[in-house]
Design an enzyme around this catalytic site. Structure first.
Site, mmCIF file in Angstrom:
data_model
loop_
_atom_site.group_PDB
_atom_site.id
_atom_site.type_symbol
_atom_site.label_atom_id
_atom_site.label_comp_id
_atom_site.label_asym_id
_atom_site.label_seq_id
_atom_site.Cartn_x
_atom_site.Cartn_y
_atom_site.Cartn_z
ATOM 1 C CG HIS A 184 -0.264 -0.158 2.509
ATOM 2 N ND1 HIS A 184 0.089 -1.401 2.999
ATOM 3 C CD2 HIS A 184 0.168 0.738 3.423
ATOM 4 C CE1 HIS A 184 0.691 -1.258 4.155
ATOM 5 N NE2 HIS A 184 0.764 0.027 4.441
ATOM 6 C CG HIS A 210 0.912 5.256 4.286
ATOM 7 N ND1 HIS A 210 0.173 5.172 5.450
ATOM 8 C CD2 HIS A 210 1.654 4.118 4.250
ATOM 9 C CE1 HIS A 210 0.457 4.047 6.084
ATOM 10 N NE2 HIS A 210 1.364 3.387 5.374
HETATM 11 P P1 5GP Z 1 2.033 0.297 7.202
HETATM 12 O O1 5GP Z 1 2.654 0.404 8.560
HETATM 13 O O2 5GP Z 1 1.872 -1.157 6.857
HETATM 14 O O3 5GP Z 1 2.707 1.108 6.162
HETATM 15 O O4 5GP Z 1 0.584 0.954 7.356
HETATM 16 C C1 5GP Z 1 -0.583 0.228 7.576
HETATM 17 C C2 5GP Z 1 -1.687 1.237 7.725
HETATM 18 O O5 5GP Z 1 -2.926 0.539 7.663
HETATM 19 C C3 5GP Z 1 -1.674 1.993 9.057
HETATM 20 O O6 5GP Z 1 -1.605 3.381 8.818
HETATM 21 C C4 5GP Z 1 -2.993 1.579 9.723
HETATM 22 O O7 5GP Z 1 -3.617 2.634 10.431
HETATM 23 C C5 5GP Z 1 -3.822 1.127 8.551
HETATM 24 N N1 5GP Z 1 -4.794 0.101 8.874
HETATM 25 C C6 5GP Z 1 -4.579 -1.026 9.613
HETATM 26 N N2 5GP Z 1 -5.698 -1.763 9.687
HETATM 27 C C7 5GP Z 1 -6.639 -1.085 8.962
HETATM 28 C C8 5GP Z 1 -8.020 -1.357 8.683
HETATM 29 O O8 5GP Z 1 -8.611 -2.353 9.092
HETATM 30 N N3 5GP Z 1 -8.669 -0.445 7.929
HETATM 31 C C9 5GP Z 1 -8.052 0.680 7.454
HETATM 32 N N4 5GP Z 1 -8.801 1.522 6.723
HETATM 33 N N5 5GP Z 1 -6.760 0.964 7.706
HETATM 34 C C10 5GP Z 1 -6.065 0.086 8.453
#
Ligand code: 5GP
Ligand code: ZN
Length: 149
Positions: free
Chosen positions: A110, A112
Site C-alpha cells: 500500500h 500512504h
Molecule cells: P504500514 O505500517 O503497513 O505502512 O501501514 C498500515 C496502515 O494501515 C496503518 O496506517 C494503519 O492505520 C492502517 N490500517 C490497519 N488496519 C486497517 C483497517 O482495518 N482499515 C483501514 N482503513 N486501515 C487500516
C-alpha cells in the site's frame, strides 16, 4: 470471496486489506477500478490520510509488477491534488514501507497519501482510530471531488 486475485486463498482470508477488497471488512472507500482500490486509513495522521492498494495481494513492493505499480502511481497522481484540496492541506506526504524492518505493519502492498499542514505532525502512522463519522464525511467529499475530475 473474489476469485483470481489471490495466489493463495489463505492469504486473502488473513489479510485485512484483501478482506476490504472482498467487501468482508468495512472501509471508507474512495475509488476502485480493475487494478486498484483507495480508502481512508482507519488511524489517520491527518484528515484525508489515504491508502492505495493493488487488488491483487502482494506482501510488499518486492513482488509487485511494474504494471500494478504504475496503476497505483497513476491513481496517486490523480488523487493527491484532490485530497490536498479537500483536506485544506499545504502539502502531501507519500510513504510506502516494505518489510517489518522498514516499519510496515500491514503486509499487503500500500501507498500512504498523507495531507500535510505547516506545524502538523510529520508521522507515517496515526496514533488512534478516527471517529467513523469524521471518516465518512471526508470520504464523501473526496468521492464527490473525484467524480468532478
Ligand atoms: P504500514 O505500517 O503497513 O505502512 O501501514 C498500515 C496502515 O494501515 C496503518 O496506517 C494503519 O492505520 C492502517 N490500517 C490497519 N488496519 C486497517 C483497517 O482495518 N482499515 C483501514 N482503513 N486501515 C487500516
Ligand atoms: Zn491482501
Amino acid at each position: 470471496m473474489q476469485q483470481g486475485l489471490f495466489g493463495d486463498e489463505s492469504v486473502a482470508q488473513n489479510c485485512i486489506f484483501c478482506k476490504i477488497i472482498a467487501g468482508k471488512a468495512p472501509a471508507h472507500i474512495l475509488y476502485r477500478d480493475e487494478q486498484v482500490l483507495s480508502f481512508l486509513d482507519i488511524s489517520p495522521v491527518s484528515a484525508g490520510h489515504t491508502l492505495i492498494i493493488p487488488l491483487k495481494h502482494h506482501d510488499n513492493l518486492f513482488t509487485l509488477s511494474g504494471e500494478e505499480m504504475t496503476a497505483v502511481a497513476l491513481h496517486a497522481k490523480r488523487l493527491a491534488p484532490i485530497i490536498k484540496r479537500v483536506s485544506k492541506a499545504e502539502g502531501l506526504a507519500i510513504h510506502q514501507l516494505n518489510g517489518r524492518a522498514a516499519g510496515q505493519t500491514v503486509f499487503h502492498y500500500h501507498m500512504h497519501l498523507i495531507p500535510s499542514h505547516h506545524g502538523g505532525p510529520k508521522l507515517i502512522h496515526g496514533r488512534r482510530p478516527a471517529a467513523p463519522s469524521a471518516l465518512a464525511e471526508i470520504a464523501a467529499d473526496i468521492r464527490q471531488a473525484l467524480t468532478k475530475g
